[in-house]
Design a protein around this motif. Sequence first.
Motif, PDB file in Angstrom:
ATOM      1  N   PHE A   1       0.825  -1.206   0.000  1.00 40.64           N
ATOM      2  CA  PHE A   1       0.000   0.000   0.000  1.00 40.64           C
ATOM      3  C   PHE A   1       0.859   1.256   0.000  1.00 40.64           C
ATOM      4  CE2 PHE A   1      -2.901   3.236   1.621  1.00 40.64           C
ATOM      5  CZ  PHE A   1      -4.011   3.007   0.819  1.00 40.64           C
ATOM      6  N   ARG A   2       1.987   1.186   0.722  1.00 42.26           N
ATOM      7  CA  ARG A   2       2.911   2.329   0.699  1.00 42.26           C
ATOM      8  C   ARG A   2       3.479   2.526  -0.710  1.00 42.26           C
ATOM      9  NH1 ARG A   2       4.469   4.436   5.610  1.00 42.26           N
ATOM     10  NH2 ARG A   2       3.852   3.250   7.465  1.00 42.26           N
ATOM     11  N   HIS A   3       3.681   1.428  -1.434  1.00 40.59           N
ATOM     12  CA  HIS A   3       4.132   1.549  -2.828  1.00 40.59           C
ATOM     13  C   HIS A   3       3.078   2.287  -3.656  1.00 40.59           C
ATOM     14  CE1 HIS A   3       5.899   0.373  -6.721  1.00 40.59           C
ATOM     15  NE2 HIS A   3       4.638   0.218  -7.094  1.00 40.59           N
ATOM     16  N   VAL A   4       1.808   1.941  -3.433  1.00 38.47           N
ATOM     17  CA  VAL A   4       0.720   2.626  -4.146  1.00 38.47           C
ATOM     18  C   VAL A   4       0.763   4.120  -3.857  1.00 38.47           C
ATOM     19  CG1 VAL A   4      -1.792   2.887  -4.314  1.00 38.47           C
ATOM     20  CG2 VAL A   4      -0.775   0.596  -4.195  1.00 38.47           C
ATOM     21  N   GLU A   5       0.919   4.477  -2.590  1.00 33.29           N
ATOM     22  CA  GLU A   5       0.958   5.894  -2.205  1.00 33.29           C
ATOM     23  C   GLU A   5       2.151   6.603  -2.828  1.00 33.29           C
ATOM     24  OE1 GLU A   5      -1.133   6.057   2.168  1.00 33.29           O
ATOM     25  OE2 GLU A   5       0.874   5.175   2.048  1.00 33.29           O
ATOM     26  N   ARG A   6       3.325   5.939  -2.816  1.00 32.27           N
ATOM     27  CA  ARG A   6       4.520   6.558  -3.401  1.00 32.27           C
ATOM     28  C   ARG A   6       4.366   6.751  -4.907  1.00 32.27           C
ATOM     29  NH1 ARG A   6       7.239   2.953   0.051  1.00 32.27           N
ATOM     30  NH2 ARG A   6       7.610   1.544  -1.708  1.00 32.27           N
ATOM     31  N   ALA A   7       3.813   5.729  -5.566  1.00 27.20           N
ATOM     32  CA  ALA A   7       3.642   5.811  -7.015  1.00 27.20           C
ATOM     33  C   ALA A   7       2.714   6.968  -7.387  1.00 27.20           C
ATOM     34  CB  ALA A   7       3.092   4.491  -7.547  1.00 27.20           C
ATOM     35  N   LEU A   8       1.675   7.154  -6.605  1.00 27.55           N
ATOM     36  CA  LEU A   8       0.745   8.262  -6.871  1.00 27.55           C
ATOM     37  C   LEU A   8       1.406   9.598  -6.550  1.00 27.55           C
ATOM     38  CD1 LEU A   8      -2.581   6.772  -5.435  1.00 27.55           C
ATOM     39  CD2 LEU A   8      -1.947   7.041  -7.839  1.00 27.55           C
TER      40      LEU A   8
ATOM     41  N   GLY B   1       2.120  13.451  -8.397  1.00 24.08           N
ATOM     42  CA  GLY B   1       1.440  14.596  -7.797  1.00 24.08           C
ATOM     43  C   GLY B   1       0.027  14.309  -7.356  1.00 24.08           C
ATOM     44  N   MET B   2      -0.265  13.038  -7.059  1.00 22.16           N
ATOM     45  CA  MET B   2      -1.624  12.655  -6.667  1.00 22.16           C
ATOM     46  C   MET B   2      -1.605  11.906  -5.339  1.00 22.16           C
ATOM     47  SD  MET B   2      -3.209  11.367 -10.327  1.00 22.16           S
ATOM     48  CE  MET B   2      -1.883  10.168 -10.575  1.00 22.16           C
ATOM     49  N   THR B   3      -2.802  11.757  -4.746  1.00 20.50           N
ATOM     50  CA  THR B   3      -2.982  10.942  -3.553  1.00 20.50           C
ATOM     51  C   THR B   3      -4.091   9.935  -3.838  1.00 20.50           C
ATOM     52  OG1 THR B   3      -4.725  12.271  -2.501  1.00 20.50           O
ATOM     53  CG2 THR B   3      -2.433  12.982  -2.155  1.00 20.50           C
ATOM     54  N   THR B   4      -4.340   9.064  -2.878  1.00 19.34           N
ATOM     55  CA  THR B   4      -5.398   8.059  -3.049  1.00 19.34           C
ATOM     56  C   THR B   4      -6.772   8.704  -3.201  1.00 19.34           C
ATOM     57  OG1 THR B   4      -5.487   7.856  -0.623  1.00 19.34           O
ATOM     58  CG2 THR B   4      -4.154   6.242  -1.824  1.00 19.34           C
ATOM     59  N   ARG B   5      -6.911   9.937  -2.741  1.00 18.92           N
ATOM     60  CA  ARG B   5      -8.214  10.624  -2.876  1.00 18.92           C
ATOM     61  C   ARG B   5      -8.454  11.128  -4.297  1.00 18.92           C
ATOM     62  NH1 ARG B   5      -6.205  12.421   2.040  1.00 18.92           N
ATOM     63  NH2 ARG B   5      -5.293  14.264   1.054  1.00 18.92           N
TER      64      ARG B   5
ATOM     65  N   MET C   1      -5.504   2.458  -8.280  1.00 19.53           N
ATOM     66  CA  MET C   1      -4.782   1.938  -7.114  1.00 19.53           C
ATOM     67  C   MET C   1      -4.466   0.460  -7.287  1.00 19.53           C
ATOM     68  SD  MET C   1      -6.360   3.857  -3.743  1.00 19.53           S
ATOM     69  CE  MET C   1      -8.112   3.738  -4.143  1.00 19.53           C
ATOM     70  N   GLU C   2      -5.407  -0.291  -7.864  1.00 16.36           N
ATOM     71  CA  GLU C   2      -5.189  -1.717  -8.078  1.00 16.36           C
ATOM     72  C   GLU C   2      -4.035  -1.959  -9.046  1.00 16.36           C
ATOM     73  OE1 GLU C   2      -5.581  -5.864  -7.948  1.00 16.36           O
ATOM     74  OE2 GLU C   2      -6.349  -4.294  -6.602  1.00 16.36           O
ATOM     75  N   ARG C   3      -3.904  -1.109 -10.053  1.00 16.51           N
ATOM     76  CA  ARG C   3      -2.820  -1.248 -11.019  1.00 16.51           C
ATOM     77  C   ARG C   3      -1.459  -1.095 -10.326  1.00 16.51           C
ATOM     78  NH1 ARG C   3      -4.503   2.180 -14.224  1.00 16.51           N
ATOM     79  NH2 ARG C   3      -3.101   3.947 -13.859  1.00 16.51           N
ATOM     80  N   HIS C   4      -1.353  -0.107  -9.452  1.00 12.46           N
ATOM     81  CA  HIS C   4      -0.098   0.090  -8.722  1.00 12.46           C
ATOM     82  C   HIS C   4       0.125  -1.027  -7.700  1.00 12.46           C
ATOM     83  CE1 HIS C   4       0.872   3.877 -10.561  1.00 12.46           C
ATOM     84  NE2 HIS C   4      -0.281   4.428 -10.199  1.00 12.46           N
ATOM     85  N   TRP C   5      -0.965  -1.539  -7.144  1.00 11.27           N
ATOM     86  CA  TRP C   5      -0.863  -2.660  -6.203  1.00 11.27           C
ATOM     87  C   TRP C   5      -0.271  -3.881  -6.903  1.00 11.27           C
ATOM     88  CZ3 TRP C   5      -1.970  -3.415  -1.007  1.00 11.27           C
ATOM     89  CH2 TRP C   5      -2.066  -4.743  -0.578  1.00 11.27           C
ATOM     90  N   GLN C   6      -0.769  -4.180  -8.090  1.00  8.11           N
ATOM     91  CA  GLN C   6      -0.249  -5.311  -8.854  1.00  8.11           C
ATOM     92  C   GLN C   6       1.210  -5.083  -9.246  1.00  8.11           C
ATOM     93  OE1 GLN C   6      -1.723  -8.185  -9.203  1.00  8.11           O
ATOM     94  NE2 GLN C   6      -3.582  -7.446  -8.166  1.00  8.11           N
ATOM     95  N   GLU C   7       1.559  -3.838  -9.484  1.00  9.50           N
ATOM     96  CA  GLU C   7       2.951  -3.503  -9.779  1.00  9.50           C
ATOM     97  C   GLU C   7       3.836  -3.824  -8.575  1.00  9.50           C
ATOM     98  OE1 GLU C   7       5.061   0.320 -11.754  1.00  9.50           O
ATOM     99  OE2 GLU C   7       4.114   0.699  -9.810  1.00  9.50           O
ATOM    100  N   ALA C   8       3.352  -3.494  -7.378  1.00 11.12           N
ATOM    101  CA  ALA C   8       4.100  -3.794  -6.154  1.00 11.12           C
ATOM    102  C   ALA C   8       4.291  -5.297  -5.998  1.00 11.12           C
ATOM    103  CB  ALA C   8       3.382  -3.219  -4.939  1.00 11.12           C
ATOM    104  N   LYS C   9       3.260  -6.070  -6.300  1.00  8.46           N
ATOM    105  CA  LYS C   9       3.355  -7.523  -6.211  1.00  8.46           C
ATOM    106  C   LYS C   9       4.401  -8.062  -7.183  1.00  8.46           C
ATOM    107  CE  LYS C   9      -0.241 -10.118  -5.869  1.00  8.46           C
ATOM    108  NZ  LYS C   9      -1.564 -10.759  -6.100  1.00  8.46           N
ATOM    109  N   ARG C  10       4.414  -7.533  -8.398  1.00  8.92           N
ATOM    110  CA  ARG C  10       5.392  -7.990  -9.384  1.00  8.92           C
ATOM    111  C   ARG C  10       6.814  -7.660  -8.943  1.00  8.92           C
ATOM    112  NH1 ARG C  10       1.452  -5.956 -12.907  1.00  8.92           N
ATOM    113  NH2 ARG C  10       2.636  -4.017 -13.200  1.00  8.92           N
ATOM    114  N   LEU C  11       6.991  -6.470  -8.383  1.00 13.77           N
ATOM    115  CA  LEU C  11       8.317  -6.076  -7.917  1.00 13.77           C
ATOM    116  C   LEU C  11       8.795  -6.989  -6.792  1.00 13.77           C
ATOM    117  CD1 LEU C  11       7.967  -2.184  -7.915  1.00 13.77           C
ATOM    118  CD2 LEU C  11       9.412  -3.564  -9.429  1.00 13.77           C
ATOM    119  N   GLU C  12       7.887  -7.330  -5.865  1.00 18.59           N
ATOM    120  CA  GLU C  12       8.259  -8.202  -4.757  1.00 18.59           C
ATOM    121  C   GLU C  12       8.621  -9.602  -5.243  1.00 18.59           C
ATOM    122  OE1 GLU C  12       5.384  -8.353  -1.680  1.00 18.59           O
ATOM    123  OE2 GLU C  12       5.762  -6.316  -0.979  1.00 18.59           O
ATOM    124  N   SER C  13       7.822 -10.116  -6.160  1.00 17.66           N
ATOM    125  CA  SER C  13       8.067 -11.482  -6.631  1.00 17.66           C
ATOM    126  C   SER C  13       9.365 -11.593  -7.417  1.00 17.66           C
ATOM    127  CB  SER C  13       6.898 -11.961  -7.492  1.00 17.66           C
ATOM    128  OG  SER C  13       6.781 -11.157  -8.659  1.00 17.66           O
TER     129      SER C  13
END
Length: 298
Positions: A245-252, A256-260, A267-279
Amino acid sequence: MSENRHGIDDLLTLMAVLRDPEQGCPWDLKQDWDSIVPHTLEEAYEVADAIERRAWGELPGELGDLLFQVVYYSQFASEEERFDFHDVVHTLTAKMVRRHPHVFPDGTLASRRPPGVSAEQVETRQVNSRWESLKAEERVERAEADAGVSVLDDVPRTLPALSRAAKLSKRAARVGFDWPDATGVIAKIREELDEVEQALAEGNRRHAAEEVGDLLFAVTNLARTLKADPEQCLRDTNAKFERRFRHVERALAERGMTTRDVDLDTMERHWQEAKRLESSVSPISAEPTEPSSGGDRP
């Protein structure tokens, strides 16, 4: 190393002064058995957190805070003429010597195994079996005068719910109340999930919440069957969720954006990106680690 290092006697003196009616600290004088318990639990979690973060510089202080809780309870007992810190040390040492006959064969602290028999040569399964047998004997001895003895006795009610569920089911499993393998547990999980869905379909949220509890208990049993600590499993998942989730926040934030400012799909797209990076950098081990099981082993 400084020659002015404090020892355990200094710590005991410190506590006695803090609790002195005339010279002591007003806050410490107000404390009692019950008021300190929340602090004890908090200090234990802080020790675990420091270890998980490998914050070795913080760990001596956190362990000291936890030790201070033991000294606190010992002071209460000493004031009430029940026992003192030295009784705690004696009881612990005697119990550990008794529970380790494979290390102290004569039942004394000075005794040792015959030369040439290493720790690696001691059969682990036999050690664990003997340990559980000794604990069971101790529980029976404590409950000899109690007609209501149960295998579930002395599982602390203050444990985190997941840890307590694991211990309760483990105790029941020792006397044969268990599934033969993980397949039965998985079937139970599906059954409990069906009951959650049924309660929700009926609009009965209270019943649904009760069934969620049953579902969590069943999942805890699956972790136990896999020889995994359910509390640690969830702690690991919490850490994983936080990283992603912190990756999602950083990516946004880089845009220049936030989760709002974005929708769920973004957000889901960045979440999946975080999963790929971890794996790509941290492969997952196929074998679970043996749980420490808290007070069930040294």
